[in-house]
Each structure stands twice: as C-alpha cells, then as structure tokens.
Design an enzyme around this catalytic site. Structure first.
Site, PDB file in Angstrom:
ATOM      1  N   HIS A  89       0.813  -1.222   0.000  1.00 27.08           N
ATOM      2  CA  HIS A  89       0.000   0.000   0.000  1.00 27.08           C
ATOM      3  C   HIS A  89       0.849   1.276   0.000  1.00 27.08           C
ATOM      4  O   HIS A  89       0.363   2.350   0.382  1.00 27.08           O
ATOM      5  CB  HIS A  89      -0.954   0.010   1.202  1.00 27.08           C
ATOM      6  CG  HIS A  89      -0.267   0.092   2.541  1.00 27.08           C
ATOM      7  ND1 HIS A  89      -0.805  -0.465   3.676  1.00 27.08           N
ATOM      8  CD2 HIS A  89       0.896   0.655   2.932  1.00 27.08           C
ATOM      9  CE1 HIS A  89       0.015  -0.242   4.703  1.00 27.08           C
ATOM     10  NE2 HIS A  89       1.050   0.448   4.272  1.00 27.08           N
ATOM     11  N   HIS A 111      -2.454   4.416   9.810  1.00 24.30           N
ATOM     12  CA  HIS A 111      -1.110   4.861  10.193  1.00 24.30           C
ATOM     13  C   HIS A 111      -1.215   6.056  11.147  1.00 24.30           C
ATOM     14  O   HIS A 111      -0.763   7.152  10.826  1.00 24.30           O
ATOM     15  CB  HIS A 111      -0.298   5.223   8.960  1.00 24.30           C
ATOM     16  CG  HIS A 111      -0.076   4.073   8.015  1.00 24.30           C
ATOM     17  ND1 HIS A 111      -1.047   3.591   7.172  1.00 24.30           N
ATOM     18  CD2 HIS A 111       1.022   3.301   7.795  1.00 24.30           C
ATOM     19  CE1 HIS A 111      -0.565   2.583   6.472  1.00 24.30           C
ATOM     20  NE2 HIS A 111       0.685   2.388   6.825  1.00 24.30           N
ATOM     21  N   GLU A 123       3.518  -5.373   9.006  1.00 24.72           N
ATOM     22  CA  GLU A 123       2.267  -5.161   8.268  1.00 24.72           C
ATOM     23  C   GLU A 123       1.805  -6.448   7.565  1.00 24.72           C
ATOM     24  O   GLU A 123       0.625  -6.615   7.265  1.00 24.72           O
ATOM     25  CB  GLU A 123       2.433  -4.043   7.228  1.00 24.72           C
ATOM     26  CG  GLU A 123       2.538  -2.653   7.849  1.00 24.72           C
ATOM     27  CD  GLU A 123       2.605  -1.525   6.824  1.00 24.72           C
ATOM     28  OE1 GLU A 123       2.443  -0.371   7.236  1.00 24.72           O
ATOM     29  OE2 GLU A 123       2.810  -1.775   5.618  1.00 24.72           O
ATOM     30  N   HIS A 146       9.948  -3.852   4.917  1.00 26.38           N
ATOM     31  CA  HIS A 146      10.451  -2.478   4.893  1.00 26.38           C
ATOM     32  C   HIS A 146      10.710  -1.958   6.294  1.00 26.38           C
ATOM     33  O   HIS A 146      10.102  -2.412   7.258  1.00 26.38           O
ATOM     34  CB  HIS A 146       9.544  -1.527   4.107  1.00 26.38           C
ATOM     35  CG  HIS A 146       8.127  -1.320   4.599  1.00 26.38           C
ATOM     36  ND1 HIS A 146       7.219  -2.330   4.794  1.00 26.38           N
ATOM     37  CD2 HIS A 146       7.450  -0.174   4.891  1.00 26.38           C
ATOM     38  CE1 HIS A 146       6.053  -1.830   5.166  1.00 26.38           C
ATOM     39  NE2 HIS A 146       6.167  -0.512   5.248  1.00 26.38           N
TER      40      HIS A 146
HETATM   41  C1  DHB Z   1       6.202   3.637   3.129  1.00 27.80           C
HETATM   42  C2  DHB Z   1       5.565   2.407   3.204  1.00 27.80           C
HETATM   43  C3  DHB Z   1       4.469   2.231   4.041  1.00 27.80           C
HETATM   44  O1  DHB Z   1       3.828   1.063   4.193  1.00 27.80           O
HETATM   45  C4  DHB Z   1       3.992   3.302   4.756  1.00 27.80           C
HETATM   46  O2  DHB Z   1       2.895   3.129   5.475  1.00 27.80           O
HETATM   47  C5  DHB Z   1       4.635   4.541   4.701  1.00 27.80           C
HETATM   48  C6  DHB Z   1       5.746   4.693   3.884  1.00 27.80           C
HETATM   49  C7  DHB Z   1       7.361   3.824   2.222  1.00 27.80           C
HETATM   50  O3  DHB Z   1       7.841   2.882   1.618  1.00 27.80           O
HETATM   51  O4  DHB Z   1       7.799   4.966   2.073  1.00 27.80           O
HETATM   52 FE    FE Z   2       2.249   1.150   5.820  1.00 24.63          FE
END
Ligand code: DHB
Ligand code: FE
Length: 289
Positions: free
Chosen positions: A12, A59, A240, A193
């Site tokens: 997302h 978030h 996540e 991530h």
């Molecule tokens: C990013 C990814 C996410 O899932 C998020 O909620 C905010 C930022 C990113 O890759 O920058």
């Molecule tokens: Fe996210």
C-alpha cells in the site's frame, strides 16, 4: 448466500498514491510498478465484486495513539479519505455495507473475536492505495467496501495465527449472510520495509518471495512466523504482513493462483501482489463470466 470468491494481496506504499494523483504513472520507475497490476485490473473488472472487505492498517491517522484498537471493523455507510498531511487523496468517498458489516461483527464476536465496531472512521493510504491499484481512478468506487483496520503500528500487534483465525471467522460470517453477494477480501500492507533507524531501507526479497509462496501454497508456514522474525527478517514495518494472513484465513484450502507480482523498490519497500480465486466457493470460470 454471500460468498468470498477470491483474495487480493497488495502493498500500500503511499508514494504509489502520489504517483497516481500527480500523473506520474508513465515514468519508467512507475511503469515497472503499475505494469504488475494491469492483469489484476482486468480480472477484477470481470469478477465485479459486490463488496470488498479490505484488511488494512491505519497509520495513526484515524486512530491517534490515545486509542489503538487491535481489530476495528468499519460499520459506517461512508468513510472519507483522510488528510495525511498533504490533504486527502483526490479519490472517491468509500461507501460501506453497514448491513453486512453489522452481521460480520455479530457473528465474529459470538465466535470470540472481540473486535471494535467503528461507526465513524477516515481511511488513509493503507486502504485507498490498494483500491487505486485494483480499480484505477474511477469517479466512484465500483463496489461497497468494508474496512477492517488491524493495529500494526503500536506494539503489540496481533500474531499471524490470530489474524489467520480471524479470517476463518470472517468467512463463516459472510457465508451465513442471506443475500447473494460476491465478496472479495483484500490483505494489504508490507512487504519487508523499515522506515527509520539504523536499518532504514531494509528490503528482504528472499523473505518476501517465500511469504508469497506460502500464501499461495502452504499458509501454515507464514502463519507460524513470530513477531521477532518479522522484525529481524522484514524490518520494523514488515509486521504489516500479518494483515495478509487475515485475508488468507478467509479463503479455503482449495485455491487457484491467478496472478503474482513482485518488484523492488517502490519508495522504501518492495511491492508484492497476489490474487487467489477460491475454488470451494467460486467456479473456475469466475473471471471469464
Ligand atoms: C512507506 C511504506 C508504508 O507502508 C507506509 O505506510 C509509509 C511509507 C514507504 O515505503 O515509504
Ligand atoms: Fe504502511
């Protein structure tokens, strides 16, 4: 009776929404990402779901750190796109399905999942980016949406096993709803991530690909991953991915893979995407009807 006919899983990443909203989709960086969703958009246009249950995470947009529900089911008639600091995304208001949502709440609470019922909630990129990836940029979203927000922002998030079991309870709830509704469930977020700290920028493709393979062929493997392993292998925000297990739990063992896509990077994360049709509740010709 209502049926969950398929699952859709997708990242997302907020920058995907910005690329769409700012008309950058033709740039090479983004054609690589959006190319992975061409088949998916054709597929969902043929499937024509009546309702999509979208498992996503807020978030700290709708819920501040003051109140952090572990599982929050959106039972409202409408959900406005949230202002995430740059103004709300220019996407349609999300229309809910209060009757089905209330039915699901009743059924899963009776099945011992003490979810929070939410009658007012704004929805951030966690929900709107997956809708944009699958439906493009329509004036109205083509189906009703039931948001299910999962806490993966503030420790402690739910376990993968708990998420999978919740998905099973949701399937049972949907199948006891009397109207003939075609339901698709979305698992969103991820993949590996880490946004901040010394390991910022971490992406673990081996872990991500194994996770996708597990969802498609043997969800018990992904379901047994512990928090500490997500943290170590997939980075702090990799947690996540537990949300993907809610959607997988809502399908049967009898699934057929329709599409899989993986690319690195988009912003700070990999983009993962999977579509499974459920052969126990949908004929093989689903997308060809
Ligand atoms: C990013 C990814 C996410 O899932 C998020 O909620 C905010 C930022 C990113 O890759 O920058
Ligand atoms: Fe996210």
């Amino acid at each position: 009776m209502a049926k969950i006919v398929a699952g859709v899983w997708t990242s997302h990443v907020p920058a995907i929404g910005a690329a769409l909203d700012l008309g950058k989709t033709q740039e090479p960086y983004w054609t690589r990402v959006f190319g992975g969703y061409e088949k998916s958009k054709e597929w969902i246009a043929k499937v024509k779901p009546d309702v999509c249950i979208v498992v996503f995470n807020d978030h700290a947009t709708a819920f501040s750190v003051d109140i952090v529900p572990t599982f929050a089911l959106g039972c409202a008639a409408e959900f406005e796109p949230a202002d995430e600091g740059w103004g709300p995304r220019p996407v349609p208001v999300v229309k809910g399905h209060p009757e089905l949502a209330a039915h699901i709440a009743q059924s899963i609470i009776q099945d011992d999942f003490d979810i929070t019922v939410v009658n007012k909630m704004e929805v951030d990129h966690g929900l709107t980016v997956p809708l944009s990836l699958m439906f493009g940029q329509p004036k109205e979203w083509p189906c009703q949406i039931i948001p299910l927000a999962v806490n993966v922002v503030l420790f402690p998030p739910p376990s993968g096993k708990r998420c999978f079991n919740l998905g099973q309870a949701i399937r049972k709830a949907v199948e006891s709803y009397p109207d003939d509704l075609r339901v698709v469930i979305f698992g969103t977020g991820g993949m590996s991530h880490q946004i901040s700290g010394p390991r910022a920028g971490l992406i673990n493709s081996d872990f991500d690909r194994a996770f996708l393979e597990s969802l498609a062929t043997d969800p018990s493997k992904a379901t047994s991953i512990r928090h500490i392993e997500y943290m170590r292998e997939a980075g702090a925000e990799g947690i996540e991915m537990v949300m993907w297990l809610v959607a997988r739990g809502a399908l049967s063992d009898n699934v057929e893979e329709i599409h899989r896509f993986y690319t690195v990077p988009a912003s700070n994360t990999a983009v993962g995407h999977l579509i499974l049709e459920d052969r126990a509740s949908a004929p093989s010709a689903l997308a060809a009807e």
